[in-house]
Structures are given as C-alpha cells and as structure tokens.
Design an enzyme around this catalytic site. Structure first.
Site, PDB file in Angstrom:
ATOM      1  N   SER A 126       0.784  -1.223   0.000  1.00  0.00           N
ATOM      2  CA  SER A 126       0.000   0.000   0.000  1.00  0.00           C
ATOM      3  C   SER A 126       0.823   1.283   0.000  1.00  0.00           C
ATOM      4  O   SER A 126       0.319   2.361  -0.304  1.00  0.00           O
ATOM      5  CB  SER A 126      -0.919   0.018   1.236  1.00  0.00           C
ATOM      6  OG  SER A 126      -0.143  -0.009   2.433  1.00  0.00           O
TER       7      SER A 126
ATOM      8  N   SER B  79       3.312  -4.277   2.652  1.00  0.00           N
ATOM      9  CA  SER B  79       3.039  -2.964   2.076  1.00  0.00           C
ATOM     10  C   SER B  79       4.260  -2.075   1.858  1.00  0.00           C
ATOM     11  O   SER B  79       4.153  -1.039   1.218  1.00  0.00           O
ATOM     12  CB  SER B  79       2.026  -2.202   2.945  1.00  0.00           C
ATOM     13  OG  SER B  79       0.744  -2.746   2.779  1.00  0.00           O
TER      14      SER B  79
END
Length: 491
Positions: A138, A162
C-alpha cells in the site's frame, strides 16, 4: 546530487558543499516535474523550506520540532527535512496504491527509457491509463517518490507486505523491521499485532542509516522492546562461505511468473557459486498464511476502525435524524468499499457464535506459521531467500480488473508470512524484466538480527548491480489532455 546516498549527502551538508535549503529546493523541483506519478498527496513546500532553513540554524543553536509520530520525530530530531505526505491505498488496505482517495500512484518506471524501449509507444490521444504500470502498495507513493529521486528516503508501513511490495515494483530497497524494534506510536493502526513502520531507500546502506535513527524503545508504545538498540554501519562482506541460505519450497506458488522464478534461481546460484551453502527448506504452514491473515486482518480492522465514528475522530455526516443514522451515514461516506468490506467481514468473524471457529483458529494457525520459521532458523539456516512478488508491475488497466481482496491475496502471498512471525525482511532490487521493469527478491532474517540481514542484502546488492532508473519525459495529465511538462532526464 539527488542520486547520492544518505552518507554522501550528509557529508556534503557537513562540509558545506550544499546547504539544506539548496537540497530541499532541488527535491521540490523534481517533485513538481514528476507530478504525473501521483506519489504525493500533499507537498509541504513552504513547511519543507522553512524546516530546511531551520536545519541550517540547527548546526548553530539546535532545533526543536513540533509533536509528531515517534518515527517522524526521531528523523526531525536528527535534522531531516520533511518534504510531504505520500500517497497510498486508503487506510493501507491494498497492494497497488490504486484505492486511495487521491487517485492511483504511477510507477516511475512507466516513464523510464528502459521500459519505453520494451513496449510500443502510445500517442497522446490514447487513454491516460493505457500504458503506465502500478507502483505497488500500500505504500506506493513512498516507493515512487524514492525511485524518482524526489527524496532520499521515505517511510511506509508494512502489515502484510506494504513496504516490500512497492519497493519491488519501483526498484528500491524496502525494509520491514522486526516487530517491536520501531515504535508504532503515531501510526494509524491496521492490524496492531503485525503493523510495523517500513523504510524505503535506494540502497541497503541507506536503509541501515534510517533504521539506526528510528529503532529503539518508546515509552509511548508498549510493544517496543526495551533492549537498547545500537546503530550499526554495515560491513562489506567479502566471504559468504560460512553463510547458509534457505530456499523455502513452499514459495514456489501458483502464479509465480517464469521471469521471477528464473531470477530467484539465478540468485540462489550466485550464493552457491560464491561458496555459500544453499539448501531447500520447508515452511509447511505457509500455504495457510494468507487465509489466516485475512481473518485476523478483518477482525482487527473492525476493532480499529470503530474509533472513526464521526463523534471524536474522522469524517462526520450531516445526517442528524438519529444517532444510529448519523453513525451509518458517517461510516458509509467516510470509508470506501474496501474498508467497509473488511469491517463487515471482521465483525462477522468476531460474532459470539463465530469467534472460536474463525478468530481463535486463525491465531492458532499463526502460531504454527511462526513455529515453522523458528524450526528452520534453529536448523542452522542464516537467511531465507524468496521472491517478493509474483511478477513485475502490471499495467493499471489490468490491475483494476480484479477486486481488491483478490489482488491482495495474490500480491501478499510471498511477503505476508514474515509479518505473521514478526520477522525482519527486506526487498532488494535485483534485475529488470523483459519489459524493462524492476524485479526484486526478498531476504528474511532472524528476529532482531537486522545487521546480519542487511549485511547479506548489501553483499547481494553489490553482486547484482541493479541499474538505476533512467527517467525520460514525464507528462502531466490535465483536463483530459496529455500535456508536455518539464523534462526530467538523467544520465
């Protein structure tokens, strides 16, 4: 100058060959010329320049920054300049940086000479998203910002990959430290039991420098270990003959591209030919990791997102018919479909009649996964070598054909188990794919053995000599028309 390492630029600053303000201005200029990457949510230009000026004063009289998250505070305490906030998937729930409220992050390699030489060029009349590739997620904005030379290092978070995932796609180093080594104070929680701040840099040495600044006990975070952390400089490893490298057979997962497999095999041969012992190992419960993660993640998300109720935290709806209607409208408006879906799933898993069958069983499986790593490292293995992602970065138009959950399941499958066990792991950019895009490999180490992990990663980095990105012309999408922007070309 923006290609220099943290050590090199720090020396230049100390010797007066460049001032903090000059360096800040160069970073800001490059940020402006690479806006199309959508790496930054906010560019704090005035604040950054002010901090740069204060950094110059710090050498004479010191600098006291305002309150921040512990990791930010520690960086500011050492004279770092905060350039801005980078883009990411909403609440870090995603693997492509495509589900944020500010739009998707574009991978800088989409605009590199290496990539453009491999794919057919498109005209300005074609759709904006027809050719550029995702940055990963992310923490895609942080990876893109470092990759594009707009900053020297960036912070991310890592709950299931992430930091390492976007690092692999953007051709940078992405370090997930041991759980408890770096404070989580100020990090908006996703999965408290797995979240760790991540570090993104362009070389392994720089990751060690940033780690030395951030690591250590924080009274504001009870999960940080109380042992004193001693910052370290990485030695230049010349002999790997005493090193034992494990190759987990369970990481030969369905969907692993032939290119990634070839790079992984070549890396194993590199260690073997240099004298290291390379052996196949087994982590038998790895195959259950991603399913286990989705249960635990959703359950903790449901708990953590409850604080955003519109009364004390977060968005508040204008609906005032009743408290219940205000709650419902607030959370419907304040969360995207991905976040709402995880909240609903988590609440289902935590229902009294489901708790034992889902949450408790998932916790038991997590222990088995962690025990697998304990057994492997206890057998004499020093380091594990695995792929980081299933393939190189895919085009945006291909990525969004799958729903977020499916994509996250695919993209976290090689990184997530390290979070389950709380182990340190680092992505090292290794090679370019046939399309001219980065391929990274992951090293997983023993708990709190970041020095050994990064020393091996540094040796590997030196052997592979990953090519630096050659940015060509970066374009800005404005009012439906692709317009030429200031060229960003580097030799």
């Amino acid at each position: 100058m923006l290609r220099a390492s943290l050590r090199q630029i720090s020396l230049a600053l100390k010797e007066g060959r460049v001032t903090p303000t000059e360096l800040c201005q160069r970073c800001l200029a490059l940020i402006r010329s690479t806006q199309v990457l959508n790496a930054y949510i906010t560019v704090a230009e005035e604040t950054a320049l002010k901090q740069a000026e204060e950094a110059e004063e710090r050498y004479r009289r010191g600098y006291v920054p305002p309150y921040n998250a512990t990791v930010v505070q520690k960086l500011l305490d050492q004279g770092a300049v905060l350039l801005g906030k980078t883009n990411l998937d909403e609440f870090a729930m995603g693997s492509g940086s495509t589900d944020g409220v500010f739009g998707p992050v574009r991978n800088p390699w989409s605009y590199s000479r290496q990539y453009k030489e491999k794919v057919a060029s498109r005209s300005d009349s074609e759709p904006e998203n027809s050719n550029w590739v995702i940055a990963g997620g992310s923490s895609g904005g942080s990876a893109a910002a470092v990759s594009a030379f707009t900053c020297f290092a960036a912070l991310g978070s890592d709950t299931g990959g992430s930091t390492r995932n976007p690092a692999a796609h953007c051709g940078v180093v992405g370090l997930k430290p041991t759980y408890g080594l770096i404070s989580r104070h100020g990090l908006i929680p996703l999965v408290n039991s797995m979240d760790v701040p991540g570090i993104l840099t362009r070389c392994v040495d720089d990751a060690a420098v940033v780690l030395g600044t951030l690591a250590g006990h924080d009274p504001k975070d009870s999960t940080t270990v109380q042992d004193t952390f001693q910052p370290f400089a990485l030695p230049s490893l010349t002999d790997v003959s005493k090193l034992c490298v494990g190759i987990p057979k369970e990481y030969h997962v369905p969907g692993l591209s032939s290119e990634i497999l070839a790079v992984w095999s070549k890396a194993a041969d590199l260690f073997k030919n240099a004298g290291a012992k390379v052996v196949e190992v087994s982590l038998p419960h790895t195959c259950y990791s991603i399913v286990c993660y989705h249960v635990l993640c959703a359950a903790e998300v449901a708990s953590n997102m409850a604080r955003f109720d519109g009364l004390e935290y977060g968005h508040r709806s204008d609906v005032n018919k009743s408290t219940e209607s205000m709650y419902a409208a607030t959370r419907r408006e304040g969360f995207n479909d991905v976040v709402r879906g995880r909240i609903l799933s988590g609440n289902y898993f935590l229902l009294k009649q489901n708790y034992e069958d889902y949450f408790v069983k998932a916790q038991k499986v997590r222990r088995l996964i962690a025990n697998d790593f304990v057994k492997v490292f206890g057998s004499g293995i020093d380091i594990l070598l695995t792929p980081t992602t299933l393939s190189d970065a895919v085009p945006y138009v291909e990525f969004i054909k799958e729903d977020n959950r499916t994509r996250s399941t695919q993209d976290d499958i090689l990184t997530q188990a390290a979070n389950m066990a709380g182990l340190p792991a680092v992505n090292v950019p290794t090679a370019l794919s046939g399309r001219g895009l980065p391929i990274g490999l992951q090293f997983i180490g023993r708990s709190f053995q970041e020095k050994q992990l990064l020393t091996v990663a540094k040796w590997f980095e030196k052997q592979v000599q990953f090519p630096m990105i050659q940015l060509e012309e970066v374009k800005k999408y404005d009012n439906g028309v692709l317009q030429h922007q200031e060229s960003a070309s580097y030799s």
